[in-house]
Design a protein around this motif. Structure first.
Motif, mmCIF file in Angstrom:
data_model
loop_
_atom_site.group_PDB
_atom_site.id
_atom_site.type_symbol
_atom_site.label_atom_id
_atom_site.label_comp_id
_atom_site.label_asym_id
_atom_site.label_seq_id
_atom_site.Cartn_x
_atom_site.Cartn_y
_atom_site.Cartn_z
ATOM 1 N N ILE A 354 20.784 41.828 16.719
ATOM 2 C CA ILE A 354 20.318 40.965 17.805
ATOM 3 C C ILE A 354 20.717 41.581 19.141
ATOM 4 C CG2 ILE A 354 20.503 38.850 16.427
ATOM 5 C CD1 ILE A 354 23.157 38.304 17.948
ATOM 6 N N ILE A 355 20.175 41.007 20.198
ATOM 7 C CA ILE A 355 20.604 41.337 21.556
ATOM 8 C C ILE A 355 20.976 40.034 22.250
ATOM 9 C CG2 ILE A 355 19.802 42.086 23.840
ATOM 10 C CD1 ILE A 355 20.568 44.370 22.045
ATOM 11 N N ILE A 356 22.131 40.038 22.884
ATOM 12 C CA ILE A 356 22.556 38.877 23.665
ATOM 13 C C ILE A 356 22.000 39.021 25.075
ATOM 14 C CG2 ILE A 356 24.534 37.637 24.630
ATOM 15 C CD1 ILE A 356 26.166 38.572 22.223
ATOM 16 N N ARG A 357 21.335 37.979 25.540
ATOM 17 C CA ARG A 357 20.790 37.975 26.898
ATOM 18 C C ARG A 357 21.553 36.932 27.708
ATOM 19 N NH1 ARG A 357 14.625 37.194 27.097
ATOM 20 N NH2 ARG A 357 14.561 39.459 26.875
ATOM 21 N N GLY A 358 22.236 37.392 28.748
ATOM 22 C CA GLY A 358 23.110 36.519 29.516
ATOM 23 C C GLY A 358 22.488 36.008 30.796
ATOM 24 N N ASP A 359 23.333 35.783 31.798
ATOM 25 C CA ASP A 359 22.871 35.261 33.086
ATOM 26 C C ASP A 359 21.880 36.228 33.731
ATOM 27 O OD1 ASP A 359 24.461 33.011 32.879
ATOM 28 O OD2 ASP A 359 26.189 33.979 33.830
ATOM 29 N N ARG A 360 20.868 35.645 34.384
ATOM 30 C CA ARG A 360 19.844 36.404 35.111
ATOM 31 C C ARG A 360 19.161 37.434 34.219
ATOM 32 N NH1 ARG A 360 20.503 35.137 40.445
ATOM 33 N NH2 ARG A 360 19.044 36.781 41.045
ATOM 34 N N GLY A 361 19.086 37.109 32.932
ATOM 35 C CA GLY A 361 18.362 37.951 31.997
ATOM 36 C C GLY A 361 19.050 39.243 31.617
ATOM 37 N N LYS A 362 20.334 39.382 31.930
ATOM 38 C CA LYS A 362 21.041 40.616 31.597
ATOM 39 C C LYS A 362 21.151 40.767 30.086
ATOM 40 C CE LYS A 362 25.449 43.031 32.012
ATOM 41 N NZ LYS A 362 26.819 43.010 32.556
ATOM 42 N N GLU A 363 20.719 41.921 29.585
ATOM 43 C CA GLU A 363 20.800 42.202 28.154
ATOM 44 C C GLU A 363 21.956 43.162 27.895
ATOM 45 O OE1 GLU A 363 16.968 43.622 27.080
ATOM 46 O OE2 GLU A 363 15.989 41.670 27.329
ATOM 47 N N TYR A 364 22.755 42.828 26.887
ATOM 48 C CA TYR A 364 23.965 43.601 26.616
ATOM 49 C C TYR A 364 23.670 44.721 25.620
ATOM 50 C CZ TYR A 364 26.579 40.151 29.242
ATOM 51 O OH TYR A 364 27.060 39.359 30.254
ATOM 52 N N TRP A 365 23.088 45.823 26.170
ATOM 53 C CA TRP A 365 22.800 46.994 25.351
ATOM 54 C C TRP A 365 23.972 47.975 25.345
ATOM 55 C CZ3 TRP A 365 18.657 47.592 22.233
ATOM 56 C CH2 TRP A 365 17.565 46.744 22.440
ATOM 57 N N ASP A 366 24.622 48.121 26.484
ATOM 58 C CA ASP A 366 25.677 49.132 26.609
ATOM 59 C C ASP A 366 26.991 48.687 25.985
ATOM 60 O OD1 ASP A 366 23.915 50.723 27.993
ATOM 61 O OD2 ASP A 366 24.478 49.890 29.940
ATOM 62 N N SER A 367 27.296 47.404 26.103
ATOM 63 C CA SER A 367 28.578 46.892 25.600
ATOM 64 C C SER A 367 28.436 45.414 25.299
ATOM 65 C CB SER A 367 29.686 47.111 26.639
ATOM 66 O OG SER A 367 29.388 46.390 27.827
ATOM 67 N N ASP A 368 29.392 44.890 24.536
ATOM 68 C CA ASP A 368 29.403 43.463 24.251
ATOM 69 C C ASP A 368 29.905 42.709 25.481
ATOM 70 O OD1 ASP A 368 28.552 43.875 21.653
ATOM 71 O OD2 ASP A 368 30.602 44.150 20.910
ATOM 72 N N PRO A 369 29.547 41.431 25.593
ATOM 73 C CA PRO A 369 30.016 40.651 26.744
ATOM 74 C C PRO A 369 31.540 40.611 26.795
ATOM 75 C CG PRO A 369 28.304 39.469 25.544
ATOM 76 C CD PRO A 369 28.680 40.642 24.708
ATOM 77 N N LYS A 370 32.083 40.926 27.962
ATOM 78 C CA LYS A 370 33.539 40.836 28.130
ATOM 79 C C LYS A 370 33.950 39.406 28.456
ATOM 80 C CE LYS A 370 34.406 45.256 27.630
ATOM 81 N NZ LYS A 370 33.048 45.688 27.261
ATOM 82 N N GLU A 371 33.071 38.691 29.176
ATOM 83 C CA GLU A 371 33.381 37.323 29.535
ATOM 84 C C GLU A 371 33.043 36.374 28.381
ATOM 85 O OE1 GLU A 371 30.937 39.202 30.479
ATOM 86 O OE2 GLU A 371 29.379 38.146 31.626
ATOM 87 N N GLU A 372 33.332 35.118 28.578
ATOM 88 C CA GLU A 372 33.049 34.106 27.563
ATOM 89 C C GLU A 372 31.547 33.899 27.431
ATOM 90 O OE1 GLU A 372 33.709 29.307 27.235
ATOM 91 O OE2 GLU A 372 35.350 30.527 28.020
ATOM 92 N N ILE A 373 31.066 33.896 26.203
ATOM 93 C CA ILE A 373 29.641 33.661 25.964
ATOM 94 C C ILE A 373 29.298 32.220 26.331
ATOM 95 C CG2 ILE A 373 27.874 33.481 24.172
ATOM 96 C CD1 ILE A 373 29.126 35.815 22.760
ATOM 97 N N LYS A 374 28.200 32.054 27.061
ATOM 98 C CA LYS A 374 27.790 30.718 27.497
ATOM 99 C C LYS A 374 26.697 30.179 26.585
ATOM 100 C CE LYS A 374 28.758 31.773 32.365
ATOM 101 N NZ LYS A 374 28.174 31.884 33.728
ATOM 102 N N ASP A 375 26.695 28.853 26.430
ATOM 103 C CA ASP A 375 25.684 28.228 25.582
ATOM 104 C C ASP A 375 24.283 28.350 26.171
ATOM 105 O OD1 ASP A 375 27.552 27.533 23.727
ATOM 106 O OD2 ASP A 375 27.812 25.471 24.421
ATOM 107 N N SER A 376 24.182 28.622 27.469
ATOM 108 C CA SER A 376 22.867 28.767 28.106
ATOM 109 C C SER A 376 22.260 30.151 27.862
ATOM 110 C CB SER A 376 22.985 28.520 29.613
ATOM 111 O OG SER A 376 23.901 29.438 30.200
#
Length: 492
Positions: A354-376
């Protein structure tokens, strides 16, 4: 001698031999009138239903009148009252002696020695309070207190006593302890499903059931009543407070140990053939909240399988909060014992499945999220997104010149360092693509959009619709197009 003579005259034709229990206690009032009165009060009011109770208590009285050793051993009591020819048995006497203690208010027991004293025995005082203990107002609240606070560290709800207080939300897992076993696994399922029918988050509860019913256990109820009686007594007396508190403490510890032996099992929901139908399996567990947490820990392999089933093949992806909510709502999914297990699994699957897509559509291809994953945030099947292609542009640093070059003008602005990033989206409508780019492009970091490549499939376009579509494209420096046209073949 007069006492013995009177006893012989009264009993010579009734018994084969004279024992201490045949003596008339009234003859000893001159020795200690108050002590004899205490015996008579107990004998007349409190032990009439105990076989040979008066005989046993009288022997203890006579030993209690002794100045040097005012107490009787069990053997002393039996020797002073046992008459085999009268139909007595030692088992009967032993049971009756045991029943005397607690019923006869002035009978005391210390290190195996029995005596009658002028002050009441705490055990007897407590026992006299027991009939006044109400089951609903006394026994059940005390039972709830012991189970909830002393055994489950205030981290559980009591099913039968706190039904309306058990919350229904997506927050931390709820532990629910029942006081009844509710029969076999199918019967347990029926009982708990009647409770869950009104709940939204059905899979956010862990049920702990006993091996036998606590409410129908007379030994346990008796222990709880003694605790309640002692606590009630403590509020009304000024003496023996320390002894009463000691008894309360002992009875509580004994009751806790007894209750712990009655538990138990935790209820595991097992889905049938990937459907909404589930069955119940009872899993053995000790009544310790830390051991229970270990036993119910999320099965990561099963969680991964079910999670990917919900994401793979779905072009639009899933919002993380909604996905986690579904796992907590439906028992066909594995139990999520801790939300962190869920979020950590997403990080493990990121860039692989899978790919995690965070705030403002940022996709985490280079590294995993360092911050807390948000339900949004969203999780997307990796097959429906493409990694960005980056091309570094030349960097010009102001103030540096090469040999033979002129110095740059002072008012020359520094050129920013930029990179080219390719963003790719898929969708089944122009609106869905627009929404994804709206979320995925950070306008604050945008220097400009250089190239737009569209690969669009229509069900059917007319020539005029095609021309209108091209005419409405924005001004550009270069256009390369290719269309696929379905033409009618020439017929000869």
């Amino acid at each position: 001698m007069r006492v013995l003579a009177d006893t012989l005259a009264r009993n010579y034709n009734k018994t084969d031999f004279i024992l201490l229990s045949d003596l008339n206690e009234k003859a000893f009032k001159g020795v200690d009138n108050e002590l004899v009165n205490k015996f008579e009060t107990d004998s007349r009011k409190r032990i009439e239903n105990i076989d040979y109770g008066e005989e046993l208590l009288k022997v203890i009285l006579l030993f209690s009148l002794e100045k040097n050793s005012p107490a009787a051993t069990e053997s002393d009591v039996f020797l002073g009252s046992f008459k085999p020819t009268a139909g007595m048995t030692l088992d009967q006497l032993s049971m009756s002696l045991e029943n005397l203690y607690g019923n006869a208010h002035y009978l005391h027991k210390d290190d195996g020695h029995y005596s009658i004293k002028k002050e009441r025995n705490v055990t007897a005082l407590i026992k006299s309070e027991v009939p006044d203990v109400d089951e609903d107002d006394g026994v059940k609240p005390k039972l709830k207190d012991l189970i909830k606070k002393r055994i489950f560290d205030n981290q559980a709800y009591i099913y039968e006593l706190e039904t309306d207080e058990i919350p229904d939300d997506s927050q931390n897992l709820k532990f629910v302890v029942t006081l009844k076993p509710y029969g076999d696994e199918d019967q347990v399922k029926g009982e708990l499903e009647s409770f869950l029918r009104e709940k939204q988050y059905e899979n956010n509860y862990v049920f702990i059931v006993p091996k036998k019913s606590l409410l129908d256990d007379s030994d346990l109820i008796g222990k709880i009543k003694n605790i309640c009686a002692a606590e009630n007594l403590k509020t009304r007396v000024d003496e023996k407070i320390g002894e009463i508190e000691h008894r309360i403490k002992e009875d509580i510890e004994e009751s806790i140990s007894y209750i712990e032996d009655l538990y138990g099992y935790w209820i595991k929901w097992v889905p049938k053939d990937d459907s909404y139908e589930v069955s119940v399996v009872k899993k053995r567990v000790d009544p310790d909240i830390h051991e229970i947490r270990k036993a119910i820990k999320t099965d990561e392999t099963l969680l991964k399988e079910k999670l990917l089933n919900e994401v793979k093949g779905k072009e639009g992806g899933r919002k993380i909060g909604t996905l986690l909510d579904d796992f907590k709502k439906m028992r066909k999914y594995p139990l999520v014992s801790d939300d962190n297990n869920f979020y950590n699994l997403l990080k493990k699957l990121n860039k692989e499945e899978i790919i995690i897509r965070g705030d403002r559509g940022k996709e985490y291809w280079d590294s995993d999220p360092k911050e807390e994953i948000k339900d949004s945030w969203e999780v997307i099947d990796i097959d429906f997104v493409s990694p960005p292609e980056m091309e570094e542009e030349e960097e010009i640093e102001i103030g540096q010149t090469k040999l033979g070059e002129e110095e740059p003008p002072e008012d020359l602005e520094e050129k920013k360092k930029t990179r080219r990033v390719t963003k790719s989206e898929r969708g089944n409508s122009a609106q869905s693509i627009a929404t994804k780019y709206e979320m995925g492009i950070n306008e604050d970091a945008l220097e400009g959009i250089r190239t737009v490549k569209l690969d669009i499939e229509f069900e059917e376009l007319t020539k005029q619709e095609l021309l209108d579509f091209i005419s409405n494209l924005p001004d550009c420096e270069f256009v390369k197009s290719e269309i696929e046209v379905e033409e009618i073949e020439d017929q000869e």
